[in-house]
Write a protein that holds these residues in place. Structure first.
Motif, PDB file in Angstrom:
ATOM      1  N   ILE A   1      77.786  -1.911-100.379  1.00 24.09           N
ATOM      2  CA  ILE A   1      77.050  -1.576 -99.167  1.00 24.09           C
ATOM      3  C   ILE A   1      77.605  -2.356 -97.973  1.00 24.09           C
ATOM      4  CG2 ILE A   1      75.193  -3.247 -99.502  1.00 24.09           C
ATOM      5  CD1 ILE A   1      74.791   0.302 -98.055  1.00 24.09           C
ATOM      6  N   ILE A   2      78.067  -3.566 -98.201  1.00 24.03           N
ATOM      7  CA  ILE A   2      78.658  -4.368 -97.117  1.00 24.03           C
ATOM      8  C   ILE A   2      79.939  -3.707 -96.612  1.00 24.03           C
ATOM      9  CG2 ILE A   2      79.759  -6.578 -96.565  1.00 24.03           C
ATOM     10  CD1 ILE A   2      77.677  -7.847 -98.529  1.00 24.03           C
ATOM     11  N   ASP A   3      80.822  -3.323 -97.542  1.00 23.88           N
ATOM     12  CA  ASP A   3      82.053  -2.636 -97.139  1.00 23.88           C
ATOM     13  C   ASP A   3      81.739  -1.341 -96.403  1.00 23.88           C
ATOM     14  OD1 ASP A   3      83.835  -4.525 -98.133  1.00 23.88           O
ATOM     15  OD2 ASP A   3      84.108  -3.488-100.053  1.00 23.88           O
ATOM     16  N   TYR A   4      80.764  -0.609 -96.900  1.00 21.98           N
ATOM     17  CA  TYR A   4      80.424   0.672 -96.294  1.00 21.98           C
ATOM     18  C   TYR A   4      79.879   0.485 -94.875  1.00 21.98           C
ATOM     19  CZ  TYR A   4      78.864   5.472 -95.871  1.00 21.98           C
ATOM     20  OH  TYR A   4      78.694   6.766 -95.437  1.00 21.98           O
ATOM     21  N   ARG A   5      79.044  -0.502 -94.675  1.00 26.65           N
ATOM     22  CA  ARG A   5      78.495  -0.750 -93.333  1.00 26.65           C
ATOM     23  C   ARG A   5      79.568  -1.216 -92.360  1.00 26.65           C
ATOM     24  NH1 ARG A   5      72.466  -2.094 -92.696  1.00 26.65           N
ATOM     25  NH2 ARG A   5      71.592  -0.753 -94.278  1.00 26.65           N
ATOM     26  N   ARG A   6      80.493  -2.029 -92.847  1.00 26.57           N
ATOM     27  CA  ARG A   6      81.583  -2.487 -91.989  1.00 26.57           C
ATOM     28  C   ARG A   6      82.530  -1.322 -91.665  1.00 26.57           C
ATOM     29  NH1 ARG A   6      83.146  -8.234 -92.575  1.00 26.57           N
ATOM     30  NH2 ARG A   6      85.183  -7.468 -93.219  1.00 26.57           N
ATOM     31  N   ALA A   7      82.733  -0.429 -92.611  1.00 28.03           N
ATOM     32  CA  ALA A   7      83.539   0.770 -92.353  1.00 28.03           C
ATOM     33  C   ALA A   7      82.850   1.656 -91.319  1.00 28.03           C
ATOM     34  CB  ALA A   7      83.764   1.538 -93.654  1.00 28.03           C
ATOM     35  N   THR A   8      81.553   1.799 -91.452  1.00 25.06           N
ATOM     36  CA  THR A   8      80.776   2.569 -90.472  1.00 25.06           C
ATOM     37  C   THR A   8      80.911   1.942 -89.094  1.00 25.06           C
ATOM     38  OG1 THR A   8      79.212   3.278 -92.177  1.00 25.06           O
ATOM     39  CG2 THR A   8      78.460   3.413 -89.893  1.00 25.06           C
ATOM     40  N   ALA A   9      80.942   0.627 -89.033  1.00 29.20           N
ATOM     41  CA  ALA A   9      81.091  -0.071 -87.760  1.00 29.20           C
ATOM     42  C   ALA A   9      82.423   0.266 -87.093  1.00 29.20           C
ATOM     43  CB  ALA A   9      80.982  -1.574 -87.980  1.00 29.20           C
ATOM     44  N   VAL A  10      83.496   0.273 -87.869  1.00 27.21           N
ATOM     45  CA  VAL A  10      84.822   0.608 -87.333  1.00 27.21           C
ATOM     46  C   VAL A  10      84.814   2.044 -86.823  1.00 27.21           C
ATOM     47  CG1 VAL A  10      87.256   0.936 -87.932  1.00 27.21           C
ATOM     48  CG2 VAL A  10      86.034  -1.097 -88.742  1.00 27.21           C
ATOM     49  N   GLU A  11      84.252   2.946 -87.596  1.00 29.31           N
ATOM     50  CA  GLU A  11      84.185   4.349 -87.182  1.00 29.31           C
ATOM     51  C   GLU A  11      83.326   4.503 -85.927  1.00 29.31           C
ATOM     52  OE1 GLU A  11      82.717   6.133 -90.753  1.00 29.31           O
ATOM     53  OE2 GLU A  11      84.698   6.193 -91.686  1.00 29.31           O
ATOM     54  N   CYS A  12      82.248   3.756 -85.839  1.00 27.81           N
ATOM     55  CA  CYS A  12      81.375   3.775 -84.656  1.00 27.81           C
ATOM     56  C   CYS A  12      82.163   3.348 -83.420  1.00 27.81           C
ATOM     57  CB  CYS A  12      80.183   2.852 -84.894  1.00 27.81           C
ATOM     58  SG  CYS A  12      79.021   2.739 -83.530  1.00 27.81           S
ATOM     59  N   LEU A  13      82.935   2.295 -83.545  1.00 32.28           N
ATOM     60  CA  LEU A  13      83.747   1.822 -82.431  1.00 32.28           C
ATOM     61  C   LEU A  13      84.762   2.877 -82.003  1.00 32.28           C
ATOM     62  CD1 LEU A  13      84.656  -0.358 -80.443  1.00 32.28           C
ATOM     63  CD2 LEU A  13      86.120  -1.267 -82.277  1.00 32.28           C
ATOM     64  N   PHE A  14      85.415   3.506 -82.961  1.00 36.89           N
ATOM     65  CA  PHE A  14      86.406   4.533 -82.635  1.00 36.89           C
ATOM     66  C   PHE A  14      85.744   5.743 -81.966  1.00 36.89           C
ATOM     67  CE2 PHE A  14      89.307   1.900 -84.721  1.00 36.89           C
ATOM     68  CZ  PHE A  14      90.585   2.406 -84.623  1.00 36.89           C
ATOM     69  N   GLY A  15      84.547   6.095 -82.410  1.00 38.07           N
ATOM     70  CA  GLY A  15      83.819   7.188 -81.772  1.00 38.07           C
ATOM     71  C   GLY A  15      83.447   6.841 -80.342  1.00 38.07           C
ATOM     72  N   PHE A  16      82.977   5.626 -80.127  1.00 37.56           N
ATOM     73  CA  PHE A  16      82.625   5.164 -78.790  1.00 37.56           C
ATOM     74  C   PHE A  16      83.834   5.175 -77.864  1.00 37.56           C
ATOM     75  CE2 PHE A  16      82.677   1.471 -75.929  1.00 37.56           C
ATOM     76  CZ  PHE A  16      81.625   1.797 -75.078  1.00 37.56           C
ATOM     77  N   LEU A  17      84.937   4.622 -78.338  1.00 35.68           N
ATOM     78  CA  LEU A  17      86.144   4.578 -77.512  1.00 35.68           C
ATOM     79  C   LEU A  17      86.649   5.983 -77.192  1.00 35.68           C
ATOM     80  CD1 LEU A  17      87.991   1.572 -79.208  1.00 35.68           C
ATOM     81  CD2 LEU A  17      86.834   1.577 -76.979  1.00 35.68           C
ATOM     82  N   HIS A  18      86.536   6.877 -78.158  1.00 37.02           N
ATOM     83  CA  HIS A  18      86.964   8.259 -77.934  1.00 37.02           C
ATOM     84  C   HIS A  18      86.106   8.924 -76.857  1.00 37.02           C
ATOM     85  CE1 HIS A  18      88.626  12.207 -78.871  1.00 37.02           C
ATOM     86  NE2 HIS A  18      87.381  12.653 -78.863  1.00 37.02           N
ATOM     87  N   LEU A  19      84.798   8.784 -76.968  1.00 35.50           N
ATOM     88  CA  LEU A  19      83.898   9.420 -76.003  1.00 35.50           C
ATOM     89  C   LEU A  19      84.022   8.830 -74.601  1.00 35.50           C
ATOM     90  CD1 LEU A  19      80.590  10.042 -77.980  1.00 35.50           C
ATOM     91  CD2 LEU A  19      82.248  11.727 -77.179  1.00 35.50           C
ATOM     92  N   THR A  20      84.459   7.597 -74.514  1.00 37.99           N
ATOM     93  CA  THR A  20      84.623   6.969 -73.202  1.00 37.99           C
ATOM     94  C   THR A  20      86.059   7.105 -72.686  1.00 37.99           C
ATOM     95  OG1 THR A  20      84.918   4.797 -74.258  1.00 37.99           O
ATOM     96  CG2 THR A  20      82.697   5.362 -73.483  1.00 37.99           C
ATOM     97  N   GLY A  21      86.864   7.912 -73.366  1.00 33.77           N
ATOM     98  CA  GLY A  21      88.206   8.227 -72.887  1.00 33.77           C
ATOM     99  C   GLY A  21      89.213   7.099 -72.979  1.00 33.77           C
ATOM    100  N   ARG A  22      89.014   6.209 -73.921  1.00 39.11           N
ATOM    101  CA  ARG A  22      89.902   5.043 -74.047  1.00 39.11           C
ATOM    102  C   ARG A  22      90.921   5.237 -75.173  1.00 39.11           C
ATOM    103  NH1 ARG A  22      86.422  -0.113 -74.087  1.00 39.11           N
ATOM    104  NH2 ARG A  22      88.486  -1.035 -73.876  1.00 39.11           N
ATOM    105  N   ARG A  23      91.707   6.285 -75.056  1.00 42.77           N
ATOM    106  CA  ARG A  23      92.709   6.641 -76.070  1.00 42.77           C
ATOM    107  C   ARG A  23      93.731   5.518 -76.295  1.00 42.77           C
ATOM    108  NH1 ARG A  23      93.804  10.264 -80.265  1.00 42.77           N
ATOM    109  NH2 ARG A  23      96.011  10.169 -80.617  1.00 42.77           N
TER     110      ARG A  23
END
Length: 124
Positions: A84-106
């Motif tokens: 569950i720790i690995d999964y939550r940390r993976a979700t965190a990385v994906e969350c960051l990438f989604g945020f950066l994508h939506l804010t146009g920070r390619r």
């Protein structure tokens, strides 16, 4: 723009996976089964959890906040192949990438992915 961490992770998962696939294809034009096997190693929760540690020192305050929101998101269950720790940390990385994508920070996404791919190994 306020999206839930899991919504950002939903989008970030595809952004992250596309960059992994691009990297693999550019390094080796080989059979699709080999491409798939190589990408699977880098998009799994265990690898992304390692990526969390690698990028954390490179993040600014806002990015760190998004990463932590993603890590602390509830409502997700871990697959059998990860804790569950690995999964939550993976979700965190994906969350960051989604945020950066939506804010146009390619460029920032590509910079972080370069750090991840150069400093994280599947066999660590």
């Amino acid at each position: 723009m306020q999206y839930s961490p899991l919504t950002l992770a939903f989008l970030g998962d595809s952004v992250y996976e596309q960059l992994v696939r691009e990297d693999i294809v550019l390094k080796a034009n080989t059979a699709v089964s080999r491409l798939h096997a190589a990408s699977t190693k880098k998009v799994c929760a265990v690898f992304q959890s390692k990526a969390y540690d690698v990028i954390l020192p490179h993040l600014d305050e806002d990015e760190t906040s998004v990463l932590k929101r993603g890590r602390n998101a509830t409502g997700c269950s871990a697959p059998k192949s990860a804790s569950i720790i690995d999964y939550r940390r993976a979700t965190a990385v994906e969350c960051l990438f989604g945020f950066l994508h939506l804010t146009g920070r390619r460029e920032r996404i590509e910079e972080l992915m370069k750090i991840i791919l150069s400093e994280t190994k599947e066999d660590d």
